[in-house]
Write a protein that holds these residues in place. Sequence first.
Motif: not given
Length: 191
Positions: A4, A135-137
């Motif tokens: 991020w 999931t975030i990655d």
Amino acid sequence: MFGWLYFGLMFVLEAVLPEWMGNENGVIENLQILWFFAGIWYCYKMASTSMYDWGGKQSSLWYAGSIFFLLLAGREVSWGRAFFWHADGRMYKYSDMGLYGQLVHPMVGALLVLVLFLLWRGMIVSFLKAIKFPTIDFILLLLFILMGWIGEKANITFFHGMLAEELAEFGAYMMMFQIVKRVGAYMQSKK
């Protein structure tokens, strides 16, 4: 977390770095290759690491990962064509590369078949059921892919051109490596 941070930094880098850094065989494209080598090495190392047994052949699945990263590296350098240029500035075609040029596509096809066989042998479906998918990655990977497409195809004032595309690809490859590493760490911790 670093992904991020890089996502935000990517826009700053696109604004301040010279455009030539995004050229074919440029600095950023060469740095991308480091993620592929890291992926090849990590998957190779994981093939002999103790982890949760999902029912498939562990080494097969991780060797498939190594070959996958090798295929990405080969594609990124056009299987060697990116290193050879005609005097007038044109990149070599496979037909200009003799026997090697004739063997590239069959070799890639054979490696893809090998990857599919190794995934089958490693019981990829059972493996995917056993992992905790990052999931975030994955969402961040998709964002980098989208930004790469925007950099290449769109003409947005704040993010466009080869430099933007290569910076986004760098982030996408970083996230591919990060996802594989997180999955590997999860499978080791689950044993």
